[in-house]
Scaffold this motif. Structure first.
Motif, PDB file in Angstrom:
ATOM      1  N   GLU A  43       0.927  -1.198  -0.035  1.00 55.81           N
ATOM      2  CA  GLU A  43       0.095   0.135  -0.076  1.00 55.81           C
ATOM      3  C   GLU A  43       0.637   1.356  -0.001  1.00 55.81           C
ATOM      4  O   GLU A  43       0.472   2.294  -0.573  1.00 55.81           O
ATOM      5  N   ALA A  44       2.083   1.293   0.602  1.00 58.01           N
ATOM      6  CA  ALA A  44       3.012   2.253   0.386  1.00 58.01           C
ATOM      7  C   ALA A  44       3.454   2.440  -0.935  1.00 58.01           C
ATOM      8  O   ALA A  44       3.954   3.738  -1.270  1.00 58.01           O
ATOM      9  N   ASN A  45       3.710   1.401  -1.837  1.00 63.73           N
ATOM     10  CA  ASN A  45       4.246   1.623  -3.034  1.00 63.73           C
ATOM     11  C   ASN A  45       3.048   1.617  -4.189  1.00 63.73           C
ATOM     12  O   ASN A  45       3.511   1.697  -5.258  1.00 63.73           O
ATOM     13  N   TRP A  46       1.878   1.856  -3.669  1.00 63.16           N
ATOM     14  CA  TRP A  46       0.974   1.896  -4.592  1.00 63.16           C
ATOM     15  C   TRP A  46       0.957   3.416  -5.420  1.00 63.16           C
ATOM     16  O   TRP A  46       1.345   4.441  -5.038  1.00 63.16           O
ATOM     17  N   CYS A  47       1.001   3.174  -6.842  1.00 64.37           N
ATOM     18  CA  CYS A  47       0.839   4.196  -7.833  1.00 64.37           C
ATOM     19  C   CYS A  47      -0.377   4.581  -8.495  1.00 64.37           C
ATOM     20  O   CYS A  47      -1.147   3.566  -8.680  1.00 64.37           O
ATOM     21  N   GLY A  48      -0.429   6.047  -8.598  1.00 69.89           N
ATOM     22  CA  GLY A  48      -1.936   6.221  -9.472  1.00 69.89           C
ATOM     23  C   GLY A  48      -2.748   7.241  -8.746  1.00 69.89           C
ATOM     24  O   GLY A  48      -2.380   7.774  -7.510  1.00 69.89           O
ATOM     25  N   ASN A  54      -6.221   3.784   1.070  1.00 70.36           N
ATOM     26  CA  ASN A  54      -6.243   2.747   1.555  1.00 70.36           C
ATOM     27  C   ASN A  54      -5.788   3.179   2.738  1.00 70.36           C
ATOM     28  O   ASN A  54      -5.925   3.997   3.490  1.00 70.36           O
ATOM     29  N   ARG A  55      -5.086   2.116   3.478  1.00 69.35           N
ATOM     30  CA  ARG A  55      -4.678   2.400   4.958  1.00 69.35           C
ATOM     31  C   ARG A  55      -3.606   3.609   5.232  1.00 69.35           C
ATOM     32  O   ARG A  55      -3.437   4.082   5.996  1.00 69.35           O
ATOM     33  N   ILE A  56      -2.550   3.623   4.045  1.00 71.94           N
ATOM     34  CA  ILE A  56      -1.639   4.431   4.078  1.00 71.94           C
ATOM     35  C   ILE A  56      -1.714   5.919   3.691  1.00 71.94           C
ATOM     36  O   ILE A  56      -2.000   6.031   2.484  1.00 71.94           O
ATOM     37  N   LYS A  57      -2.440   6.691   4.923  1.00 65.09           N
ATOM     38  CA  LYS A  57      -2.751   8.115   4.494  1.00 65.09           C
ATOM     39  C   LYS A  57      -1.794   9.077   4.302  1.00 65.09           C
ATOM     40  O   LYS A  57      -2.149  10.077   3.886  1.00 65.09           O
ATOM     41  N   HIS A 410       8.303   8.710   7.927  1.00 61.27           N
ATOM     42  CA  HIS A 410       7.097   7.635   8.083  1.00 61.27           C
ATOM     43  C   HIS A 410       7.753   6.441   8.567  1.00 61.27           C
ATOM     44  O   HIS A 410       9.082   6.096   8.011  1.00 61.27           O
ATOM     45  N   ILE A 411       7.176   5.505   8.973  1.00 58.44           N
ATOM     46  CA  ILE A 411       7.471   3.951   9.117  1.00 58.44           C
ATOM     47  C   ILE A 411       6.970   3.038   7.893  1.00 58.44           C
ATOM     48  O   ILE A 411       5.748   3.192   7.556  1.00 58.44           O
ATOM     49  N   LEU A 412       7.887   2.627   7.267  1.00 61.30           N
ATOM     50  CA  LEU A 412       7.644   1.799   6.030  1.00 61.30           C
ATOM     51  C   LEU A 412       7.118   0.397   6.591  1.00 61.30           C
ATOM     52  O   LEU A 412       7.978  -0.445   6.305  1.00 61.30           O
ATOM     53  N   ILE A 469       0.251   5.270  10.352  1.00 59.59           N
ATOM     54  CA  ILE A 469      -0.281   5.176   8.839  1.00 59.59           C
ATOM     55  C   ILE A 469      -1.260   6.092   8.557  1.00 59.59           C
ATOM     56  O   ILE A 469      -1.334   6.329   7.538  1.00 59.59           O
ATOM     57  N   GLU A 470      -1.975   6.753   9.566  1.00 56.06           N
ATOM     58  CA  GLU A 470      -3.068   7.702   9.105  1.00 56.06           C
ATOM     59  C   GLU A 470      -2.508   9.281   8.866  1.00 56.06           C
ATOM     60  O   GLU A 470      -3.152   9.864   8.236  1.00 56.06           O
TER      61      GLU A 470
END
Length: 694
Positions: A43-48, A54-57, A410-412, A469-470
């Motif tokens: 979710e952290a590497n999500w592109c677009g 999702n959960r990674i705000k 951020h914590i990855l 993550i928020e």
């Protein structure tokens, strides 16, 4: 009696075949927590344009014009590692391996509450592959230029360079490997999704067939600049063949596996030493593991079990016990191999496969000479500097000119780093990316391995918390030091900070004010035209006002530094000066904004306030106790639970209930919504500072 004996014998035999859950006392870690976090990495590497939905705000929309150079929408997919290129082979291989892990361990994904997250990720992969295959002879598989992209260090949301559709597989420039892997991922999506959405599943299956036929018809390797150079494509075509066979039961696909094996020179009595393991350029291990149970040819079982034995007994290890295959991505190989061995344990029940996986996963999670988890965010001691631009959050180059070595914002969570070297040494350094690199294919096998560990060793374990993550509200502050002072005036070095991380974005309309007490000039009369103000240096092209009255009766004046033509992010440096060359009476010691200033080090100062579009968002001015905090909805000069209740009532009912709507707009975005409610809640919990207004 005879019947009871037969049942008893069968029970004993089945006990030896069916994998057994191990007692809780044999476990060392919360495998389910690690499992859940390993998924979160994607979710952290999500592109677009939907990044952050999702959960990674702390992620937000990025690269929303991908594909425009070829007239297509190629948005979506995933960033490869800590960079932002969408490379072909690692993305396609990772998608198929993740889908395989879900296929094999679907029950544990569901039992541990991770199925919705994983299916969402798999669908994002498949949506992207479908976009990238606009006709039956064109498959776009790389977006972005790696050489250009790697010159940038900053959040993907702020990256604005043109991203070309760099490589496409066509009949004249084939890409059988990416086609085979993507076909496998799409066929697996059909298997994993057909009971949920049969229409979408059927669509994936059709695209899988067409991509596979394209790869089989036009043979050749994909390209990856200098970053991902493939060996051959036969294993990927076999991988696609196997999963299309499982999805369709069409013997043609299994026949194609045999033909491809002949091309690979694996036929007759010719065995194969399969000593590598599942990764971006090698899926042959998965091929043999599946053929060992799908095919009647005994060779495949012999090859598969020889491979498993090689990893268990013949491959070298670090002193701490980690199997060592290659110097780059040291941890990802035993992680992927652990998944492979657990899949085979599922089929055979032979505990040596579970024992192997446990030894490797335990090392990765912290049972190693460094007592360190190589999964970010897991345990008490884990990498704090993974090589990952989005998690870092800092921006090198203008306007921020930050350094990537700064503490990461951020914590990855869940990211597997390259890990320790052959001597079990690890360097937690963002620049030493052989150790600290992360990647799509690093985590792909790890997710499957941790799913298996959760199934057999997880017992009643459940995921732990993932704070942060928020994201956090924007943090504004200023810090300054004296560059030069004399009886003629003052020169200030100032850093204005606007840490916008949820998600990152550039801001406009920011300014700050420096307040001066000019009482020493009062006897001679304060003539603003006698004062000179100047910006000496500003990469963001700051401008400075002439001196302006704040409280003439008390001889309080100010200058305002603005950035009218710039978007700001994180840190903005400016050097400015205020001088009176005629009177030479300047005494900065009585200035409101000089309290705490020195000429040796930057000091964080509330007395140099920051404004956004004219509204104070940080600091104090000389007005005393006249400010009203945003969030003070009943205008009683304090922000408390009553204001929280009023805002909640307003949001639930759309009834203002006498609320000052401007004061209710806590984050000053021109709208009163749930984000204001969240910001006010954080303030009341002591986790945020609200902006103020005169």
């Amino acid at each position: 009696m005879k019947r009871i004996s037969i049942i008893l014998v069968l029970a004993i035999l089945l006990t030896g075949i069916i994998p057994q859950t191990v007692a809780a006392e044999e476990t060392n870690f919360n495998y389910v927590d690690a499992f859940a976090k390993s998924i979160l990495f994607y979710e952290a590497n999500w592109c677009g344009p939907d990044a952050g939905n999702n959960r990674i705000k702390w992620r937000g929309p990025c690269h929303i014009e991908d594909g425009k150079d070829v007239g297509l929408d190629l948005t979506g997919g995933f960033h490869d590692c800590g960079d932002h290129v969408k490379f072909g082979l690692p993305q396609c291989a990772s998608a198929s391996t993740l889908a395989w892990s879900y296929y094999e361990f679907k029950d544990v994904f569901i039992a541990k509450g991770q199925d919705e997250y994983m299916l969402n990720i798999l669908k994002h992969f498949c949506d992207y592959f479908i976009k990238c295959f606009p006709n039956k002879t064109t498959f776009y598989y790389q977006v972005g230029d790696g050489d250009v992209d790697h010159q940038y260090w900053g959040p993907p949301e702020l990256q604005t360079y043109d991203r070309p559709a760099y490589y496409a597989a066509t009949p004249s420039n084939p890409g059988s490997d990416v086609a085979g892997d993507a076909a496998a991922a799409l066929a697996l999506m059909y298997l994993n999704y057909k009971d949920r959405d049969s229409v979408y599943a059927d669509k994936c299956l059709q695209y899988a067939k067409d991509l596979y036929n394209f790869g089989m018809t036009y043979r050749g390797n994909s390209k990856g600049q200098s970053y991902y150079l493939p060996r051959d494509y036969l294993d990927e075509l076999m991988w696609g063949s196997i999963w299309l066979y499982v999805a369709t039961n069409d013997q043609t696909y299994m026949n194609n596996v045999e033909k491809l094996m002949v091309e690979k020179k694996i036929s007759g009595d010719n065995m194969f030493n399969d000593n590598w393991t599942q990764c971006w350029d090698y899926v042959l291990t998965g091929v043999f593991i599946k053929l060992a149970t799908l095919s009647n040819d005994p060779r495949y079982k012999i090859i598969a079990e020889d491979h498993l034995d090689y990893w268990q007994n013949r491959l070298k290890s670090t002193p701490g016990g980690l199997r060592y295959l290659d110097s780059w991505g040291v941890c990802k190989y035993p992680a992927a191999e652990s998944m492979v061995q657990l899949v085979y344990y599922k089929e055979t029940g032979n505990k040596k496969y579970l024992d192997f996986a446990k030894s490797q996963i335990d090392y990765i999670l912290g049972k190693n000479p460094n007592n360190m988890s190589y999964m970010v965010g897991f345990g008490d001691n884990y990498p704090k500097y993974p090589h990952h631009r989005a998690a870092s959050g800092v921006l090198e180059g203008p306007p921020a000119d930050e350094k990537k070595e700064l503490p990461e914002r951020h914590i990855l969570y869940g990211a597997l780093v390259g890990g320790a070297d052959m001597k079990d040494e690890y360097h937690d350094n963002v620049n030493e990316y052989v150790y600290s690199e992360t990647g799509l294919d690093y985590n792909a096998g790890l997710v499957g391995a941790l799913a298996g560990m959760s199934k057999y060793l997880g017992g009643n374990q459940m995921p732990g918390p993932t704070p942060g993550i928020e994201g956090e509200p924007t943090n504004y502050y200023s810090e300054a030091k004296i560059y030069k002072k004399s009886n003629e005036g003052l020169t200030i070095d100032l850093n204005l900070y606007n840490i916008v991380t949820s998600p990152p974005k550039y801001e406009t309309g920011l300014s700050c004010k420096y307040f001066m007490d000019l009482s020493e000039f009062a006897v001679a009369g304060i003539n603003p035209s006698k004062f000179t103000t100047k910006v000496y240096y500003s990469p963001a092209k700051a401008e400075i006002s002439s001196i302006q009255p704040w409280d003439k009766d008390k001889n309080i004046y100010y200058v305002e530094v603005t950035f009218p033509n710039s978007q700001l992010y994180a840190r903005t440096y400016v050097q400015f000066a205020v001088y009176n060359y005629e009177s030479k009476l300047w005494d900065s010691s009585n200035d409101f904004s000089a309290v705490g200033l020195n000429d040796t080090a930057y000091t964080k100062l509330e007395n140099i306030p920051i404004y956004k579009s004219g509204v104070k968002v940080y600091g104090k001015d000389p007005s005393g106790g006249t400010e009203i905090l945003y969030g003070d909805l009943n205008d009683d000069k304090q922000v408390d639970a009553i204001d929280f209740a009023l805002l909640k009532k307003y949001l639930l009912s759309s009834d203002s209930s006498g609320i000052n709507i401007k004061n209710a707009d806590v984050n000053q975005d021109g709208d009163v919504n749930a984000l204001d409610f969240a910001n006010l809640r954080l303030y009341l919990l002591g986790k945020a500072v609200l902006p103020v207004v005169q």
